[in-house]
Design a protein around this motif. Sequence first.
Motif, PDB file in Angstrom:
ATOM      1  N   THR A   1      19.071  -1.159 -17.746  1.00 43.06           N
ATOM      2  CA  THR A   1      19.548   0.221 -17.716  1.00 43.06           C
ATOM      3  C   THR A   1      18.887   1.065 -18.802  1.00 43.06           C
ATOM      4  OG1 THR A   1      21.693  -0.471 -16.824  1.00 43.06           O
ATOM      5  CG2 THR A   1      21.577   1.713 -17.842  1.00 43.06           C
ATOM      6  N   PHE A   2      18.799   0.534 -20.003  1.00 37.90           N
ATOM      7  CA  PHE A   2      18.232   1.295 -21.122  1.00 37.90           C
ATOM      8  C   PHE A   2      16.707   1.349 -21.089  1.00 37.90           C
ATOM      9  CE2 PHE A   2      22.391   1.132 -22.994  1.00 37.90           C
ATOM     10  CZ  PHE A   2      22.421   2.131 -23.950  1.00 37.90           C
ATOM     11  N   LEU A   3      16.086   0.222 -20.755  1.00 34.53           N
ATOM     12  CA  LEU A   3      14.639   0.105 -20.929  1.00 34.53           C
ATOM     13  C   LEU A   3      13.855   0.008 -19.623  1.00 34.53           C
ATOM     14  CD1 LEU A   3      14.756  -2.392 -23.928  1.00 34.53           C
ATOM     15  CD2 LEU A   3      14.341   0.076 -24.026  1.00 34.53           C
ATOM     16  N   GLY A   4      14.571  -0.051 -18.505  1.00 33.45           N
ATOM     17  CA  GLY A   4      13.891  -0.058 -17.215  1.00 33.45           C
ATOM     18  C   GLY A   4      13.351  -1.406 -16.786  1.00 33.45           C
ATOM     19  N   ARG A   5      13.400  -2.364 -17.684  1.00 35.18           N
ATOM     20  CA  ARG A   5      12.864  -3.682 -17.391  1.00 35.18           C
ATOM     21  C   ARG A   5      13.727  -4.743 -18.070  1.00 35.18           C
ATOM     22  NH1 ARG A   5       6.512  -2.580 -18.965  1.00 35.18           N
ATOM     23  NH2 ARG A   5       6.219  -0.720 -17.670  1.00 35.18           N
ATOM     24  N   ASN A   6      13.726  -5.913 -17.494  1.00 25.96           N
ATOM     25  CA  ASN A   6      14.429  -7.024 -18.117  1.00 25.96           C
ATOM     26  C   ASN A   6      13.501  -7.679 -19.153  1.00 25.96           C
ATOM     27  OD1 ASN A   6      16.392  -8.854 -18.691  1.00 25.96           O
ATOM     28  ND2 ASN A   6      16.135 -10.067 -16.831  1.00 25.96           N
ATOM     29  N   ILE A   7      14.092  -8.420 -20.053  1.00 28.73           N
ATOM     30  CA  ILE A   7      13.342  -9.110 -21.100  1.00 28.73           C
ATOM     31  C   ILE A   7      13.768 -10.568 -21.096  1.00 28.73           C
ATOM     32  CG2 ILE A   7      12.925  -9.252 -23.591  1.00 28.73           C
ATOM     33  CD1 ILE A   7      13.726  -6.327 -23.781  1.00 28.73           C
ATOM     34  N   SER A   8      12.836 -11.462 -21.283  1.00 32.73           N
ATOM     35  CA  SER A   8      13.175 -12.882 -21.353  1.00 32.73           C
ATOM     36  C   SER A   8      14.114 -13.130 -22.532  1.00 32.73           C
ATOM     37  CB  SER A   8      11.903 -13.721 -21.527  1.00 32.73           C
ATOM     38  OG  SER A   8      12.240 -15.059 -21.818  1.00 32.73           O
ATOM     39  N   LEU A   9      15.207 -13.803 -22.264  1.00 34.92           N
ATOM     40  CA  LEU A   9      16.167 -14.086 -23.328  1.00 34.92           C
ATOM     41  C   LEU A   9      15.621 -15.072 -24.357  1.00 34.92           C
ATOM     42  CD1 LEU A   9      19.573 -14.259 -21.439  1.00 34.92           C
ATOM     43  CD2 LEU A   9      18.399 -12.313 -22.435  1.00 34.92           C
ATOM     44  N   ASP A  10      14.492 -15.686 -24.041  1.00 43.08           N
ATOM     45  CA  ASP A  10      13.865 -16.594 -25.007  1.00 43.08           C
ATOM     46  C   ASP A  10      13.448 -15.841 -26.265  1.00 43.08           C
ATOM     47  OD1 ASP A  10      14.162 -18.585 -23.165  1.00 43.08           O
ATOM     48  OD2 ASP A  10      12.111 -18.453 -22.401  1.00 43.08           O
ATOM     49  N   ALA A  11      13.264 -14.532 -26.126  1.00 47.73           N
ATOM     50  CA  ALA A  11      12.822 -13.719 -27.266  1.00 47.73           C
ATOM     51  C   ALA A  11      13.910 -13.578 -28.322  1.00 47.73           C
ATOM     52  CB  ALA A  11      12.389 -12.336 -26.777  1.00 47.73           C
ATOM     53  N   PHE A  12      15.153 -13.858 -27.959  1.00 44.20           N
ATOM     54  CA  PHE A  12      16.257 -13.600 -28.878  1.00 44.20           C
ATOM     55  C   PHE A  12      16.630 -14.795 -29.761  1.00 44.20           C
ATOM     56  CE2 PHE A  12      17.198 -10.573 -25.312  1.00 44.20           C
ATOM     57  CZ  PHE A  12      16.727  -9.470 -25.995  1.00 44.20           C
ATOM     58  N   LYS A  13      15.978 -15.928 -29.567  1.00 45.03           N
ATOM     59  CA  LYS A  13      16.150 -17.089 -30.437  1.00 45.03           C
ATOM     60  C   LYS A  13      17.622 -17.466 -30.607  1.00 45.03           C
ATOM     61  CE  LYS A  13      11.857 -16.065 -32.888  1.00 45.03           C
ATOM     62  NZ  LYS A  13      11.224 -15.750 -34.185  1.00 45.03           N
ATOM     63  N   HIS A  14      18.197 -17.180 -31.774  1.00 46.28           N
ATOM     64  CA  HIS A  14      19.567 -17.597 -32.069  1.00 46.28           C
ATOM     65  C   HIS A  14      20.627 -16.673 -31.467  1.00 46.28           C
ATOM     66  CE1 HIS A  14      17.980 -20.506 -34.949  1.00 46.28           C
ATOM     67  NE2 HIS A  14      17.288 -19.546 -35.518  1.00 46.28           N
ATOM     68  N   SER A  15      20.254 -15.433 -31.197  1.00 49.92           N
ATOM     69  CA  SER A  15      21.251 -14.441 -30.785  1.00 49.92           C
ATOM     70  C   SER A  15      21.997 -14.854 -29.524  1.00 49.92           C
ATOM     71  CB  SER A  15      20.583 -13.087 -30.551  1.00 49.92           C
ATOM     72  OG  SER A  15      20.051 -12.580 -31.748  1.00 49.92           O
ATOM     73  N   PHE A  16      23.293 -14.481 -29.488  1.00 51.27           N
ATOM     74  CA  PHE A  16      24.175 -14.752 -28.355  1.00 51.27           C
ATOM     75  C   PHE A  16      24.389 -16.250 -28.144  1.00 51.27           C
ATOM     76  CE2 PHE A  16      21.571 -10.939 -27.411  1.00 51.27           C
ATOM     77  CZ  PHE A  16      22.530  -9.995 -27.707  1.00 51.27           C
ATOM     78  N   ASN A  17      24.364 -16.960 -29.256  1.00 53.79           N
ATOM     79  CA  ASN A  17      24.587 -18.401 -29.216  1.00 53.79           C
ATOM     80  C   ASN A  17      25.482 -18.819 -30.374  1.00 53.79           C
ATOM     81  OD1 ASN A  17      22.945 -19.560 -26.978  1.00 53.79           O
ATOM     82  ND2 ASN A  17      21.271 -18.564 -28.093  1.00 53.79           N
ATOM     83  N   LYS A  18      26.085 -19.975 -30.198  1.00 46.37           N
ATOM     84  CA  LYS A  18      26.862 -20.564 -31.277  1.00 46.37           C
ATOM     85  C   LYS A  18      25.901 -21.120 -32.321  1.00 46.37           C
ATOM     86  CE  LYS A  18      31.243 -22.994 -31.457  1.00 46.37           C
ATOM     87  NZ  LYS A  18      32.209 -23.781 -30.663  1.00 46.37           N
ATOM     88  N   LEU A  19      26.257 -20.979 -33.595  1.00 48.20           N
ATOM     89  CA  LEU A  19      25.430 -21.525 -34.663  1.00 48.20           C
ATOM     90  C   LEU A  19      25.945 -22.902 -35.061  1.00 48.20           C
ATOM     91  CD1 LEU A  19      24.881 -18.461 -37.035  1.00 48.20           C
ATOM     92  CD2 LEU A  19      23.185 -19.554 -35.559  1.00 48.20           C
ATOM     93  N   ASP A  20      25.031 -23.813 -35.232  1.00 50.02           N
ATOM     94  CA  ASP A  20      25.383 -25.155 -35.683  1.00 50.02           C
ATOM     95  C   ASP A  20      25.446 -25.133 -37.206  1.00 50.02           C
ATOM     96  OD1 ASP A  20      25.651 -27.797 -36.307  1.00 50.02           O
ATOM     97  OD2 ASP A  20      24.034 -28.500 -35.001  1.00 50.02           O
ATOM     98  N   LYS A  21      26.628 -25.297 -37.747  1.00 52.67           N
ATOM     99  CA  LYS A  21      26.784 -25.199 -39.211  1.00 52.67           C
ATOM    100  C   LYS A  21      25.974 -26.258 -39.944  1.00 52.67           C
ATOM    101  CE  LYS A  21      31.130 -27.808 -38.993  1.00 52.67           C
ATOM    102  NZ  LYS A  21      32.593 -27.730 -39.182  1.00 52.67           N
ATOM    103  N   SER A  22      25.671 -27.348 -39.276  1.00 54.65           N
ATOM    104  CA  SER A  22      24.892 -28.405 -39.928  1.00 54.65           C
ATOM    105  C   SER A  22      23.443 -28.002 -40.124  1.00 54.65           C
ATOM    106  CB  SER A  22      24.957 -29.700 -39.112  1.00 54.65           C
ATOM    107  OG  SER A  22      24.340 -29.520 -37.853  1.00 54.65           O
ATOM    108  N   ASN A  23      23.013 -26.939 -39.386  1.00 58.68           N
ATOM    109  CA  ASN A  23      21.630 -26.485 -39.498  1.00 58.68           C
ATOM    110  C   ASN A  23      21.469 -25.269 -40.401  1.00 58.68           C
ATOM    111  OD1 ASN A  23      20.605 -28.471 -37.837  1.00 58.68           O
ATOM    112  ND2 ASN A  23      20.933 -27.267 -35.963  1.00 58.68           N
ATOM    113  N   LEU A  24      22.561 -24.858 -41.029  1.00 60.05           N
ATOM    114  CA  LEU A  24      22.456 -23.718 -41.931  1.00 60.05           C
ATOM    115  C   LEU A  24      21.671 -24.102 -43.196  1.00 60.05           C
ATOM    116  CD1 LEU A  24      25.947 -22.012 -41.767  1.00 60.05           C
ATOM    117  CD2 LEU A  24      23.770 -21.070 -41.023  1.00 60.05           C
TER     118      LEU A  24
END
Length: 358
Positions: A335-358
């Motif tokens: 809607t905003f950008l006219g095109r979809n983007i591969s979610l692979d570009a977002f790395k950690h975003s929209f995911n649970k963080l593993d506290k053991s990897n902090l």
Amino acid sequence: MKSKLAILMAFLLLLQLTSCNSNKKANENTLLVIDRLGREIHVPKKVDRVVGLGPGSLRTLLYMDALALIVGVEQNEGRDMTRPYNLANPEISELPRIGPQHGGEAELILRVRPDVIFLSFTTMANADALQAKTGVPVVVIETPEMAVEQDELFDTLKLVGRIINKNERANALISYIKTNIEELEERTRNITSKPKVYIGGVSYQGARGFYSTQINYPPFIFANAKNVASEDNNSSEVKGVSIDKEKLLIWNPDFVFVDESGINLVKEDYNSNPTLFHSLNAVKKDQLFCTFGYNNYSTNYEMVLANSWYIAKTIYPDAFKDITIREKLNEILTTFLGRNISLDAFKHSFNKLDKSNL
């Protein structure tokens, strides 16, 4: 004497008529607009070539479906692949460079011959100076914070839409933003048991660590989340603030979100004081999540909405059972950008963080 006076009067009348005709022609070919600093500017009624200078200006033009009109970009644009609008519009990396970020360079701007220059984060004096140097109308726009300055954002979209003949696009985008905010409000309004939440790593003027947060964090506001930082401070401050470490122990949030832009600094904070982290309920219960860092050369508004939906679904799962974050994110980006983007570009975003990897 009378003859000379008559000639002079005739000459003055001719000048006046010429001036009137010139003004009439100018009015027929130009549009008078008032920019976000209150400056009156005459812009061409038909705009074919534009540039956007300063934080968020190019992004605003891309939101307005104006890629075909953009004839040059600042040095940094098209190269930072953490900005969704760059990912969605790889073409801008091939456009001529018109100077450094935060305003470009007059000589380079003139080379691409824009009809209008859109400029943000500036002063009246600087805008007037750039207009004088280039001879091109300079229109100042705003790229404000989204939660408490929505009207300013909408006014900018309408202003740009009027100038580049994209009124329908401006109205559609404004309507979409309002609809999303209203739906989030509708889904969360009557939830009585609200967990305490905290966002760390919020960037402002560069990446920040875990103790950088935002009192009026827009995604928390839109998700009707109980932001521990605002519960303790009713300031209207919209920028990031740093807090004392001890505050977190007192607040003891149930959910912790980390802004991806600051994740490396958050890891450093963890390594310097792991005991504090493991004392938090959110960490003990494995309720540690990552959001997208949308403060990057001003606000990436589509990602504010994306974060809002992600946070709302995370802390109120029952109210958002029908929502798939991947699908919602695709919808927002398209809607905003006219095109979809591969979610692979977002790395950690929209995911649970593993506290053991902090």
